[in-house]
Design a protein around this motif. Sequence first.
Motif, PDB file in Angstrom:
ATOM      1  N   LYS B 168      -1.352  -0.101  34.134  1.00 29.46           N
ATOM      2  CA  LYS B 168      -2.047  -0.053  35.315  1.00 29.46           C
ATOM      3  C   LYS B 168      -2.453  -1.470  35.759  1.00 29.46           C
ATOM      4  O   LYS B 168      -2.961  -1.602  36.999  1.00 29.46           O
ATOM      5  CB  LYS B 168      -3.443   0.842  35.100  1.00 29.46           C
ATOM      6  CG  LYS B 168      -3.376   2.145  34.870  1.00 29.46           C
ATOM      7  CD  LYS B 168      -4.806   2.885  34.518  1.00 29.46           C
ATOM      8  CE  LYS B 168      -4.835   4.385  34.136  1.00 29.46           C
ATOM      9  NZ  LYS B 168      -6.036   4.825  33.779  1.00 29.46           N
ATOM     10  N   GLY B 169      -2.015  -2.186  35.018  1.00 28.35           N
ATOM     11  CA  GLY B 169      -2.183  -3.760  35.314  1.00 28.35           C
ATOM     12  C   GLY B 169      -3.612  -4.235  34.596  1.00 28.35           C
ATOM     13  O   GLY B 169      -3.862  -5.580  34.911  1.00 28.35           O
ATOM     14  N   SER B 170      -4.329  -3.631  33.909  1.00 25.80           N
ATOM     15  CA  SER B 170      -5.591  -4.060  33.296  1.00 25.80           C
ATOM     16  C   SER B 170      -5.082  -4.551  31.996  1.00 25.80           C
ATOM     17  O   SER B 170      -4.227  -4.418  31.432  1.00 25.80           O
ATOM     18  CB  SER B 170      -6.372  -3.019  33.411  1.00 25.80           C
ATOM     19  OG  SER B 170      -6.109  -1.911  32.376  1.00 25.80           O
ATOM     20  N   GLU B 171      -6.093  -5.666  31.698  1.00 25.68           N
ATOM     21  CA  GLU B 171      -5.471  -6.471  30.576  1.00 25.68           C
ATOM     22  C   GLU B 171      -6.091  -5.832  29.240  1.00 25.68           C
ATOM     23  O   GLU B 171      -7.123  -5.237  29.212  1.00 25.68           O
ATOM     24  CB  GLU B 171      -6.131  -7.890  30.727  1.00 25.68           C
ATOM     25  CG  GLU B 171      -5.492  -8.572  31.573  1.00 25.68           C
ATOM     26  CD  GLU B 171      -6.430  -9.607  32.161  1.00 25.68           C
ATOM     27  OE1 GLU B 171      -7.578  -9.754  31.855  1.00 25.68           O
ATOM     28  OE2 GLU B 171      -5.790 -10.623  32.911  1.00 25.68           O
ATOM     29  N   PHE B 172      -5.472  -5.991  28.085  1.00 33.42           N
ATOM     30  CA  PHE B 172      -5.707  -5.174  26.962  1.00 33.42           C
ATOM     31  C   PHE B 172      -5.465  -6.463  25.802  1.00 33.42           C
ATOM     32  O   PHE B 172      -4.670  -6.883  25.891  1.00 33.42           O
ATOM     33  CB  PHE B 172      -5.399  -3.949  26.798  1.00 33.42           C
ATOM     34  CG  PHE B 172      -4.008  -3.755  26.453  1.00 33.42           C
ATOM     35  CD1 PHE B 172      -3.406  -4.050  24.895  1.00 33.42           C
ATOM     36  CD2 PHE B 172      -2.891  -3.716  27.387  1.00 33.42           C
ATOM     37  CE1 PHE B 172      -2.091  -4.143  24.770  1.00 33.42           C
ATOM     38  CE2 PHE B 172      -1.579  -3.676  26.984  1.00 33.42           C
ATOM     39  CZ  PHE B 172      -1.202  -4.001  26.017  1.00 33.42           C
ATOM     40  N   PHE B 173      -6.089  -6.259  24.820  1.00 32.93           N
ATOM     41  CA  PHE B 173      -5.945  -6.709  23.514  1.00 32.93           C
ATOM     42  C   PHE B 173      -5.496  -5.555  22.530  1.00 32.93           C
ATOM     43  O   PHE B 173      -6.711  -4.722  22.661  1.00 32.93           O
ATOM     44  CB  PHE B 173      -6.607  -8.258  23.307  1.00 32.93           C
ATOM     45  CG  PHE B 173      -8.114  -7.604  22.576  1.00 32.93           C
ATOM     46  CD1 PHE B 173      -8.980  -8.023  23.620  1.00 32.93           C
ATOM     47  CD2 PHE B 173      -8.344  -7.252  21.343  1.00 32.93           C
ATOM     48  CE1 PHE B 173     -10.183  -7.573  23.342  1.00 32.93           C
ATOM     49  CE2 PHE B 173      -9.703  -6.937  21.050  1.00 32.93           C
ATOM     50  CZ  PHE B 173     -10.497  -7.011  22.071  1.00 32.93           C
ATOM     51  N   GLU B 174      -4.815  -5.735  21.428  1.00 28.45           N
ATOM     52  CA  GLU B 174      -4.573  -4.794  20.383  1.00 28.45           C
ATOM     53  C   GLU B 174      -4.372  -5.554  19.186  1.00 28.45           C
ATOM     54  O   GLU B 174      -3.741  -6.649  19.215  1.00 28.45           O
ATOM     55  CB  GLU B 174      -3.710  -3.774  20.831  1.00 28.45           C
ATOM     56  CG  GLU B 174      -2.196  -4.244  21.135  1.00 28.45           C
ATOM     57  CD  GLU B 174      -1.157  -3.336  21.569  1.00 28.45           C
ATOM     58  OE1 GLU B 174      -1.669  -2.530  22.013  1.00 28.45           O
ATOM     59  OE2 GLU B 174      -0.051  -3.865  21.581  1.00 28.45           O
ATOM     60  N   SER B 364      -8.885  -2.228  25.812  1.00 31.33           N
ATOM     61  CA  SER B 364      -8.222  -2.673  27.225  1.00 31.33           C
ATOM     62  C   SER B 364      -9.659  -3.281  27.761  1.00 31.33           C
ATOM     63  O   SER B 364     -10.609  -2.770  27.958  1.00 31.33           O
ATOM     64  CB  SER B 364      -8.001  -1.372  27.868  1.00 31.33           C
ATOM     65  OG  SER B 364      -7.545  -1.972  29.201  1.00 31.33           O
ATOM     66  N   VAL B 365      -9.318  -4.826  28.370  1.00 32.57           N
ATOM     67  CA  VAL B 365     -10.214  -5.273  28.949  1.00 32.57           C
ATOM     68  C   VAL B 365     -10.243  -5.379  30.567  1.00 32.57           C
ATOM     69  O   VAL B 365      -8.857  -5.643  31.172  1.00 32.57           O
ATOM     70  CB  VAL B 365     -10.345  -6.943  28.630  1.00 32.57           C
ATOM     71  CG1 VAL B 365     -11.392  -7.550  29.329  1.00 32.57           C
ATOM     72  CG2 VAL B 365     -10.158  -6.916  27.259  1.00 32.57           C
ATOM     73  N   GLN B 366     -11.109  -4.705  31.356  1.00 31.48           N
ATOM     74  CA  GLN B 366     -10.602  -4.490  32.776  1.00 31.48           C
ATOM     75  C   GLN B 366     -11.313  -5.376  33.697  1.00 31.48           C
ATOM     76  O   GLN B 366     -10.935  -5.725  34.614  1.00 31.48           O
ATOM     77  CB  GLN B 366     -11.212  -3.050  33.049  1.00 31.48           C
ATOM     78  CG  GLN B 366     -10.204  -2.020  32.321  1.00 31.48           C
ATOM     79  CD  GLN B 366     -10.536  -0.578  32.270  1.00 31.48           C
ATOM     80  OE1 GLN B 366     -11.369  -0.232  33.035  1.00 31.48           O
ATOM     81  NE2 GLN B 366      -9.720   0.424  31.996  1.00 31.48           N
TER      82      GLN B 366
END
Lengths: 195, 519
Positions: B168-174, B364-366
């Motif tokens: 979706k284009g949103s940023e995430f970290f894992e 996910s960081v939106q």
Amino acid sequence: MEHEQKENMQQPKILSLDDDFSLIKRFIDGEELVFNELLKRHKEKIRNIIYLTLSNTDGVDDIAQEVFITVYRHLKSFRFESQFTTWLYRITINKCKDHLRKKNIRSIFLPLRDEEPVFESINEDTDIKHIVRNAISTLPDKLRIPLVLKDLDGFSYQEIADTMECEIGTVKSRIFRARESLKKILRPLEKELML
Amino acid sequence: MKKNNTDIELLSAYIDGELSPAEKKYIEEKIKSSLELQKELSDLKKLKELTSSSVNRISESPFFETRLFANLNAESQSKFNIKKWIPISSLTVITLALMAVLKFNPNLLDDLIKQQKSNLVGFYKENLQPLLYAANLTNEDIFNFAVYQELPLDKTNNQILKLGYDPKGSEFFEIKKANQINGADNLQKFVTALDFDENEIKNIDSIIGSYSEQISALVLVNNQNAVAINPNIWNTRKIILADILAFAEKHASSNFNKMIPTQKMQFDDHSIAKWVNEAKTIKDNQYIFCTSDSIFKEDYVFDMTEYEKNMEKMTEDLAELSEQKAVLREYHFKIDSSNNKQKKNSGWTNQFEVFVDSDIIKVSVQSIAIDIPEIDLPNFDSIAIIIHEATQNIKSVRPPSSPMTVGNKSYNYEYNNVTPKNKRKSEVNLDSLMQIKNMQNDKNRTQQKDRIKSETRENSIQFFYNDSLILMQNQELKKEMDKLRKELQRFREDFKEPQNENNDTIKKDSSDDVEIIEI
């Protein structure tokens, strides 16, 4: 003088009518050990009424225990309006009726069994008393109980009416119908029974 | 018939003696006049005899009274048995008490749950330390973090923190297990590709190193297996990358443009400073805690200054401990995903979306990321291949062997240097700027390595000269060489004397014994 005579006649009459009253009064006054006396006096009679009413020995003692527990529990509220035995027999017959009703309900849910022949073929060893008792046991409760109380326990029609809480005419009619039914049942064995 | 039945009914009562005198008189007259009633009476009497005689009395029950009084005693005891009411009454009292408490204090349960939550949060917030100290992050790691968006959390177990974009284009970290942590020389490849000189390498190192403290404060770990990650790490990563690329563009624009030809973004100090400021405006005291049993967001202020003070003290302590050969604690991040289906906390899932699986935690960081454009980077591995090919074409140049001087006179021993059989003519593609620079950079790298190792080299030299064994060997070598020299002199004198007499023979012998001796 006549009045004195009347009093003298009535007092022993009351005592002779039901000596159970004096025991019950002592029980009400707190002398609970006298219950043992009442028990001894009526125990076997009650057990036999139950036995004859149920037409078998199963559960006789259990019902008799229930009867006397009920008597013990309610004896202090006895109102002396009738004979103790009438009250006692009424309790007994009601307990028997309860038992028979429960038994009938249970029999609905029990698997069907082949009906046992009520009468066995007569032979030399056959007990006539046994045949008659079997014949009585096949009668409906409302006919069998007054007949048993009359012929086997020697109750009067009035006592039966009091015990079964019904009219005396009803007792007379039920005993008559019970005998008519019994005659029909025993008719095949008329010659053997010399009816 | 009915009348007949009535008469028979009267007969039944007659034989029982239950008729009134009038009925008795009536029926007796009837019987006298009716044979049928006489027979009926006879039958009824016989039946009554049969029924009366069929009585079979039941035998006495000897224990009837005993059993009855036992029942009566049990009943009287049970009547006053309070024990059976105790459970019901106590339950009722407790229920009523609870109802009363909840009526006057309806928030009691919520408060209790909140308190338990805060206790749990407090437990995991204890003793948090920066990742940098725990994981020994190098400049290489920070560079990989900026470029490849991966930060090693636990190098032993290949556990990494990975940043990225979802579909979706949103940023995430894992946090997940990587099959392989990125190579250890990406920064070197980058520097080589851009042809940085020594000063520039120092600068880029200092730039990257300057962010280490910032990253360390963004990822905190503790010995409860809790990892606290500041969502601002996303912006920090972009700023580091932008800073690196801006420096690269400024100092090696031609190579940079070759490397990133399609990059249209202009990096300047102003825009980077602007991003840094924007990143600072984000509330940076919010951390996402990934623990072994829960993931939650919590405010946490990490005081780096105070921590550094503690670290100095700890370093001293560590020095003492190392003397005592104490084993230092290692950090491992163990993530339990058994509760991965638990209900999400809807309070903050608008901002973060958490996904937990057996070996990965993905957050996910939106909404927190600032608007820094993403920079397309080439694959540094492809550059490495170019470098490798270039270096294959360059002949390795070695310094000539220095002559060995022994004694007063100088004897030149020409040793057959072992040279590769497949000597190839140097073919350097001069048009390839990249290849030449690569060679120079190789040299620079060597110099840099030498510089880094200078301290250890000093030690080793000292060690070398102090080594008595080597000194002794040198002395022995000198002695041997003196012997050889004397023998050679003797041999020369002997050789001169018979040379005139048996010149041919000696020549022949010597040709067999001595292969090449040039004096």
